[in-house]
Design a protein around this motif. Structure first.
Motif, PDB file in Angstrom:
ATOM      1  N   ASP A  51      -9.760 -27.134  -1.649  1.00  0.00           N
ATOM      2  CA  ASP A  51      -9.198 -27.371  -0.318  1.00  0.00           C
ATOM      3  C   ASP A  51      -7.958 -28.250  -0.351  1.00  0.00           C
ATOM      4  N   ASN A  52      -7.709 -28.913  -1.469  1.00  0.00           N
ATOM      5  CA  ASN A  52      -6.567 -29.830  -1.578  1.00  0.00           C
ATOM      6  C   ASN A  52      -5.308 -29.139  -2.089  1.00  0.00           C
ATOM      7  N   TYR A  53      -5.434 -27.948  -2.595  1.00  0.00           N
ATOM      8  CA  TYR A  53      -4.268 -27.248  -3.136  1.00  0.00           C
ATOM      9  C   TYR A  53      -3.463 -26.619  -1.999  1.00  0.00           C
ATOM     10  N   GLU A  54      -2.177 -26.622  -2.157  1.00  0.00           N
ATOM     11  CA  GLU A  54      -1.295 -25.990  -1.186  1.00  0.00           C
ATOM     12  C   GLU A  54      -1.290 -24.483  -1.405  1.00  0.00           C
ATOM     13  N   THR A  55      -1.223 -23.776  -0.311  1.00  0.00           N
ATOM     14  CA  THR A  55      -1.226 -22.315  -0.385  1.00  0.00           C
ATOM     15  C   THR A  55       0.186 -21.795  -0.535  1.00  0.00           C
ATOM     16  N   ASP A  56       0.357 -20.966  -1.499  1.00  0.00           N
ATOM     17  CA  ASP A  56       1.654 -20.339  -1.729  1.00  0.00           C
ATOM     18  C   ASP A  56       1.786 -19.161  -0.773  1.00  0.00           C
ATOM     19  N   GLN A  57       2.724 -19.275   0.144  1.00  0.00           N
ATOM     20  CA  GLN A  57       2.873 -18.230   1.145  1.00  0.00           C
ATOM     21  C   GLN A  57       3.270 -16.890   0.527  1.00  0.00           C
ATOM     22  N   ASP A  58       3.981 -16.952  -0.588  1.00  0.00           N
ATOM     23  CA  ASP A  58       4.403 -15.699  -1.228  1.00  0.00           C
ATOM     24  C   ASP A  58       3.228 -14.963  -1.866  1.00  0.00           C
ATOM     25  N   SER A  59       2.231 -15.733  -2.287  1.00  0.00           N
ATOM     26  CA  SER A  59       1.079 -15.106  -2.933  1.00  0.00           C
ATOM     27  C   SER A  59      -0.089 -14.897  -1.985  1.00  0.00           C
ATOM     28  N   LYS A  60       0.057 -15.312  -0.733  1.00  0.00           N
ATOM     29  CA  LYS A  60      -1.016 -15.164   0.239  1.00  0.00           C
ATOM     30  C   LYS A  60      -1.204 -13.701   0.610  1.00  0.00           C
ATOM     31  N   ILE A  61      -2.448 -13.274   0.664  1.00  0.00           N
ATOM     32  CA  ILE A  61      -2.764 -11.882   1.018  1.00  0.00           C
ATOM     33  C   ILE A  61      -2.893 -11.784   2.531  1.00  0.00           C
ATOM     34  N   VAL A  62      -2.112 -10.946   3.122  1.00  0.00           N
ATOM     35  CA  VAL A  62      -2.129 -10.735   4.566  1.00  0.00           C
ATOM     36  C   VAL A  62      -2.804  -9.400   4.857  1.00  0.00           C
ATOM     37  N   ILE A  63      -3.861  -9.440   5.631  1.00  0.00           N
ATOM     38  CA  ILE A  63      -4.580  -8.227   6.014  1.00  0.00           C
ATOM     39  C   ILE A  63      -3.967  -7.702   7.300  1.00  0.00           C
ATOM     40  N   LEU A  64      -3.397  -6.541   7.234  1.00  0.00           N
ATOM     41  CA  LEU A  64      -2.737  -5.968   8.400  1.00  0.00           C
ATOM     42  C   LEU A  64      -3.765  -5.370   9.344  1.00  0.00           C
ATOM     43  N   ASN A  65      -3.560  -5.613  10.607  1.00  0.00           N
ATOM     44  CA  ASN A  65      -4.385  -4.985  11.627  1.00  0.00           C
ATOM     45  C   ASN A  65      -3.473  -4.455  12.727  1.00  0.00           C
ATOM     46  N   GLU A  66      -4.053  -4.135  13.851  1.00  0.00           N
ATOM     47  CA  GLU A  66      -3.266  -3.509  14.909  1.00  0.00           C
ATOM     48  C   GLU A  66      -2.201  -4.449  15.466  1.00  0.00           C
ATOM     49  N   GLU A  67      -2.478  -5.751  15.484  1.00  0.00           N
ATOM     50  CA  GLU A  67      -1.577  -6.685  16.138  1.00  0.00           C
ATOM     51  C   GLU A  67      -0.468  -7.195  15.226  1.00  0.00           C
ATOM     52  N   ASN A  68      -0.777  -7.459  13.932  1.00  0.00           N
ATOM     53  CA  ASN A  68       0.254  -8.020  13.064  1.00  0.00           C
ATOM     54  C   ASN A  68       0.947  -6.968  12.213  1.00  0.00           C
ATOM     55  N   SER A  69       0.662  -5.718  12.450  1.00  0.00           N
ATOM     56  CA  SER A  69       1.348  -4.659  11.715  1.00  0.00           C
ATOM     57  C   SER A  69       2.803  -4.580  12.169  1.00  0.00           C
ATOM     58  N   PRO A  70       3.744  -4.428  11.246  1.00  0.00           N
ATOM     59  CA  PRO A  70       5.162  -4.341  11.656  1.00  0.00           C
ATOM     60  C   PRO A  70       5.452  -3.093  12.483  1.00  0.00           C
ATOM     61  N   GLU A  71       4.583  -2.101  12.422  1.00  0.00           N
ATOM     62  CA  GLU A  71       4.797  -0.875  13.183  1.00  0.00           C
ATOM     63  C   GLU A  71       4.000  -0.862  14.481  1.00  0.00           C
ATOM     64  N   PHE A  72       3.369  -1.996  14.825  1.00  0.00           N
ATOM     65  CA  PHE A  72       2.561  -2.041  16.037  1.00  0.00           C
ATOM     66  C   PHE A  72       3.453  -2.021  17.271  1.00  0.00           C
ATOM     67  N   LYS A  73       3.080  -1.179  18.208  1.00  0.00           N
ATOM     68  CA  LYS A  73       3.811  -1.080  19.461  1.00  0.00           C
ATOM     69  C   LYS A  73       2.798  -1.137  20.596  1.00  0.00           C
ATOM     70  N   PRO A  74       2.878  -2.140  21.451  1.00  0.00           N
ATOM     71  CA  PRO A  74       1.894  -2.251  22.537  1.00  0.00           C
ATOM     72  C   PRO A  74       1.983  -1.064  23.483  1.00  0.00           C
ATOM     73  N   PHE A  75       0.821  -0.660  24.008  1.00  0.00           N
ATOM     74  CA  PHE A  75       0.759   0.480  24.916  1.00  0.00           C
ATOM     75  C   PHE A  75       1.087   0.028  26.332  1.00  0.00           C
ATOM     76  N   ILE A  76       2.111   0.621  26.896  1.00  0.00           N
ATOM     77  CA  ILE A  76       2.507   0.352  28.277  1.00  0.00           C
ATOM     78  C   ILE A  76       2.408   1.674  29.031  1.00  0.00           C
ATOM     79  N   ALA A  77       1.469   1.731  29.961  1.00  0.00           N
ATOM     80  CA  ALA A  77       1.165   2.997  30.639  1.00  0.00           C
ATOM     81  C   ALA A  77       2.376   3.549  31.389  1.00  0.00           C
ATOM     82  N   SER A  78       3.130   2.662  32.024  1.00  0.00           N
ATOM     83  CA  SER A  78       4.277   3.138  32.804  1.00  0.00           C
ATOM     84  C   SER A  78       5.351   3.772  31.934  1.00  0.00           C
TER      85      SER A  78
END
Length: 229
Positions: A51-78
């Motif tokens: 818990d004392n070690y700093e996390t390397d952001q470059d080596s951090k594993i990011v799990i993509l889901n609907e919200e943080n996906s770069p291709e996510f586009k919110p649905f707007i009915a109008s």
């Protein structure tokens, strides 16, 4: 000659090969062989201080889901469906809790007679018992238009077992005269307006002290008059 040469060769080979018994061999632990004592100590330190070690952001594993996906586009009915609209097929909307207060047997008969005339083009002059619903095409048209005019859905089981208009009418009379209960709390008490007609039953309406005093004095005067008579 060849057999003698073979025996000499075997004898010479046996002098240079020493075989250690299996029971005398000392086995090292698999983890020690794999990591070594130094590696094991480092591994324990890493686990204890993870818990004392700093996390390397470059080596951090990011799990993509609907919200943080770069291709996510919110649905707007109008924007997605500009011409979409929900068409209400009933002429009116009567909620289940309002059926009892909306319809009486007389009003139910008026809606049934009106629906029959709209489907067949003629007025209903005979009794309900003489009108058969065995024609499935007629039953479908009539029941759909009846629900449209009533404003509430009729149970499929009721429509299936009602083979005459009289049977359907009797089933609907039970529907409009049944006290509504909340499906999420079927044991809840459901009261009607007539349940509050008794003088000792009232809705929870808080009165001010002045109003309570006025009611008390009024009841006191009535009690005195009753005692004198």
């Amino acid at each position: 000659m060849s057999s003698l040469l073979f025996r000499q060769t075997r004898c010479i080979a046996s002098r240079h090969i020493s075989i250690r018994p299996f029971s005398q061999s000392v086995q090292k632990p698999f983890i020690s062989n794999f990591f070594g004592s130094k590696q094991l100590k480092q591994r324990d330190d890493i686990i204890q201080n993870q818990d004392n070690y700093e996390t390397d952001q470059d080596s951090k594993i990011v799990i993509l889901n609907e919200e943080n996906s770069p291709e996510f586009k919110p649905f707007i009915a109008s924007e997605e469906m500009p011409d979409f609209q929900v068409l209400q097929w009933k002429n009116q909307i009567v909620r289940n809790k309002d059926i009892e207060n909306t319809y009486s047997p007389e009003l139910l008969q008026n809606v049934i007679n009106k629906t029959y005339q709209e489907v067949n083009g003629i007025e209903l002059n005979s009794g309900y018992s003489s009108i058969s619903l065995n024609d499935l095409e007629f039953r479908f048209k009539f029941s759909k238009l009846l629900q449209q005019n009533l404003g509430f859905d009729i149970n499929d089981y009721v429509l299936t077992k009602s083979h005459t208009l009289d049977a359907l009418y009797n089933e609907l009379c039970d529907v409009i005269s049944t006290r509504w209960t909340n499906e999420r709390n079927p044991n809840a008490i459901v009261l009607r307006r007539e349940d509050f007609t008794a003088p000792n039953v009232y809705l929870n309406e808080e009165l001010s002290k002045e109003e309570q005093e006025a009611v008390y004095n009024e009841l006191l005067e009535k009690a005195k008059e009753a005692s004198l008579n």
